[in-house]
Design an enzyme around this catalytic site. Structure first.
Site, short mmCIF file in Angstrom:
data_model
loop_
_atom_site.label_atom_id
_atom_site.label_comp_id
_atom_site.label_asym_id
_atom_site.label_seq_id
_atom_site.Cartn_x
_atom_site.Cartn_y
_atom_site.Cartn_z
N LYS B 68 6.00 68.56 65.70
CA LYS B 68 4.84 68.44 64.81
C LYS B 68 3.68 67.90 65.63
O LYS B 68 3.84 66.92 66.37
CB LYS B 68 5.14 67.52 63.63
CG LYS B 68 3.94 67.33 62.70
CD LYS B 68 4.33 66.86 61.31
CE LYS B 68 4.50 65.38 61.21
NZ LYS B 68 4.62 64.92 59.80
N GLN B 139 -0.17 60.94 48.69
CA GLN B 139 1.28 60.78 48.77
C GLN B 139 1.92 60.33 47.46
O GLN B 139 3.10 60.62 47.21
CB GLN B 139 1.62 59.79 49.89
CG GLN B 139 3.10 59.47 50.11
CD GLN B 139 3.99 60.70 50.31
OE1 GLN B 139 5.12 60.73 49.85
NE2 GLN B 139 3.48 61.73 50.96
N ASP B 160 -4.47 51.43 42.29
CA ASP B 160 -5.21 51.71 43.52
C ASP B 160 -6.52 50.94 43.46
O ASP B 160 -7.03 50.65 42.36
CB ASP B 160 -5.50 53.23 43.65
CG ASP B 160 -5.84 53.62 45.08
OD1 ASP B 160 -5.00 54.23 45.76
OD2 ASP B 160 -6.98 53.30 45.54
N ARG B 162 -9.31 52.14 44.20
CA ARG B 162 -10.33 53.06 43.72
C ARG B 162 -9.91 53.67 42.38
O ARG B 162 -8.92 54.40 42.31
CB ARG B 162 -10.56 54.18 44.74
CG ARG B 162 -11.05 53.67 46.10
CD ARG B 162 -11.02 54.81 47.11
NE ARG B 162 -9.70 55.42 47.10
CZ ARG B 162 -9.40 56.60 47.61
NH1 ARG B 162 -10.35 57.34 48.16
NH2 ARG B 162 -8.17 57.08 47.56
N GLY B 222 3.58 52.99 53.45
CA GLY B 222 2.24 53.06 54.03
C GLY B 222 2.12 52.51 55.43
O GLY B 222 1.47 53.12 56.28
N SER B 296 10.03 53.03 55.61
CA SER B 296 9.94 54.43 56.03
C SER B 296 8.82 54.57 57.05
O SER B 296 7.69 54.15 56.80
CB SER B 296 9.63 55.27 54.78
OG SER B 296 9.50 56.63 55.09
#
Lengths: 327, 327
Positions: B68, B139, B160, B162, B222, B296
């Site tokens: 990738k 995501q 969030d 925003r 994240g 992750s």
């Protein structure tokens, strides 16, 4: 929008004059420290006698970024496929957009020849008329074409273990208008030449110090990994200047580690790069008596710099196809 | 012949059920040591607030190789471009032939969600009904879609910074038939949930230990580099099991180095991988009281395993176009 260019597209867009000009500029940028060449990432595929290499690079001067993805599978010929295959992805460094995807075979061959030409320009004798080539695989004719760009080459003495490879070389070199002499052993290809280019996959050194005439310049192309050797430690030991493209890569090559291990040269002797010479930060050839070596390992900046020009020409000449792979 | 697949092609060929199945198999292969993930090669493009990453991988079980190539440019939105762009090259490991080139955005999003689903399957509570999501960028909905594959999720509490990002999330999550509650602060998204997924680009930890109910499973998505943090050291310190995908990558992440530096956990605590749990070599959740964390970081084997299936489906369904880039 990403421009897709096949091998045929790339072949039709490039010529050797352009390759030498771009590769010289890339070496100069490298010499000035205005390039970035992260370590290659290698994916071993030993169970298939293969590997894949990821070679990213960035050139600040030409504003080019990208990566060459190249594979080598030693047994591919059994399947009627070339041993090496690969692509170059050329990216806009300012946005990351992949502007072009192209076959890498022709660019790799051209840029490798072009690096030799740049070395001949800065490290070769004033009059380079006779070249010796050991190893007449695909790369050999690119070496000769490139050397012709920077010299008045008249004659080539060529040797390969396989007579059919020599015949193919003679046929592809014929249009260059040179006298091509197919010789019987490596010694004959190494003696009485101004420039010697070694382009083999040899695991044992075959170039001997006593074969070399005063002032010869050697472009050592073939040995590119730990188990590869073309020049003996004695040849390195007798050189007045040993120049590499990228010391961190050259220090991994078998013939170099041998030359250092035997004390023929020390590691510091290798730290002049061709880039520094092109940039005027280190001396090239100083007289016609020096024995000079350019140990070429190949840098991704050569590929990416050429790929940028190929992309620009493809846009200009409407070659290839555009696909909006990534919006 | 190389199949070229655009983002739209990839989106039409994939579904989340398939992604979870393939990613679980990839984790299992990883747990058995039958994958190869060389270190990522990074090309820094700081002058453009950007970078490119080359992520190669090989899976012996599914006979898939590839790389990738992904870029991230923080200021791309000023040019109307996404911050991240990239391609996946899927290769035949036996020959090196590039069989497919495809956009990577959808695969990256799906495989990241799928990894969370696999973590929920092995580390989540028996009854996972309520999810908390902090960070409702692109995501977030993939996290929820993936969690739905392995649980009877009923409700999502999302936060969030925003408000517009929260509204977009609510709109994209609506077709999933869940109760979506947009909350006023991270605390409300973290309290009284069975699974918490953090999907922000935060540089400071925001998840506090005292907000977490017994038995919660956290998928920390994240924080993927040295300057990123979501979970506080105290959260790591109170976890019964800290599991990563790839320890060598996790050990570079800010929230992990903080947790180790403050003594909240030691490095050894991180060495169980989700792959080992899927392969049955390490224990997953043992009771409904454990606090579990899956950190992750993303592995190239997830991308390449999914890319192989996308390629196979493209052949079957005649999606995309074939170009003989490299003969």
């Amino acid at each position: 929008m990403t421009r897709i260019l096949t091998r045929q597209d790339v072949e039709q867009l490039m010529d050797m004059e352009m390759a030498v000009e771009i590769v010289e500029a890339a070496f100069k940028s490298h010499g000035y420290g205005r390039t970035r060449i992260p370590h290659r990432s290698i994916l071993e595929l030993d169970e298939f006698n293969g590997m894949m290499g990821m070679m990213p690079a960035y050139l600040a001067d030409s504003q080019a970024a990208g990566v060459k993805i190249i594979s080598h599978h030693a047994h591919n010929h059994k399947k009627g496929l070339p041993e090496g295959m690969g692509l170059i992805l050329y990216h806009d460094p300012a946005t990351g957009m992949p502007l072009a995807i192209m076959d890498c075979a022709h660019i790799t061959a051209m840029r490798t020849g072009a690096a030799t030409a740049v070395s001949v320009k800065y490290l070769g004798k004033k009059n380079t008329r006779v070249a010796g080539i050991v190893g007449t695989g695909v790369q050999a004719v690119f070496q000769v074409r490139a050397i012709c760009q920077v010299s008045r080459l008249e004659r080539v003495k060529a040797y390969d273990l396989r007579p059919d490879a020599m015949e193919r070389f003679a046929a592809t070199a014929a249009p260059l208008g040179l006298e091509v002499e197919l010789v019987k052993n490596p010694e004959q290809a190494c003696r009485e030449v101004d420039i010697l280019a070694t382009c083999t996959s040899s695991r044992h050194p075959f170039v001997k110090k006593e074969w070399l005439q005063e002032g010869v310049h050697i472009a050592a192309i073939g040995a590119d990994m730990a188990d590869r050797r073309e020049l003996s430690p004695q040849v390195y030991g007798s050189a007045d200047k040993c120049v590499t493209d990228l010391p961190k890569q050259a220090l991994l090559v078998g013939e170099i580690t041998d030359a250092i291990a035997t004390g023929a040269i020390d590691e510091a002797a290798l730290h002049t790069t061709l880039g520094e010479i092109v940039a005027g930060k280190a001396k090239g050839r100083e007289n016609d008596a020096e024995l000079t070596i350019f140990k070429s390992t190949g840098m991704a900046i050569q590929d990416i710099a050429v790929a940028k020009r190929v992309y620009e020409l493809a846009i200009e000449k409407q070659a290839g196809v555009d696909i909006a792979i990534t919006p």
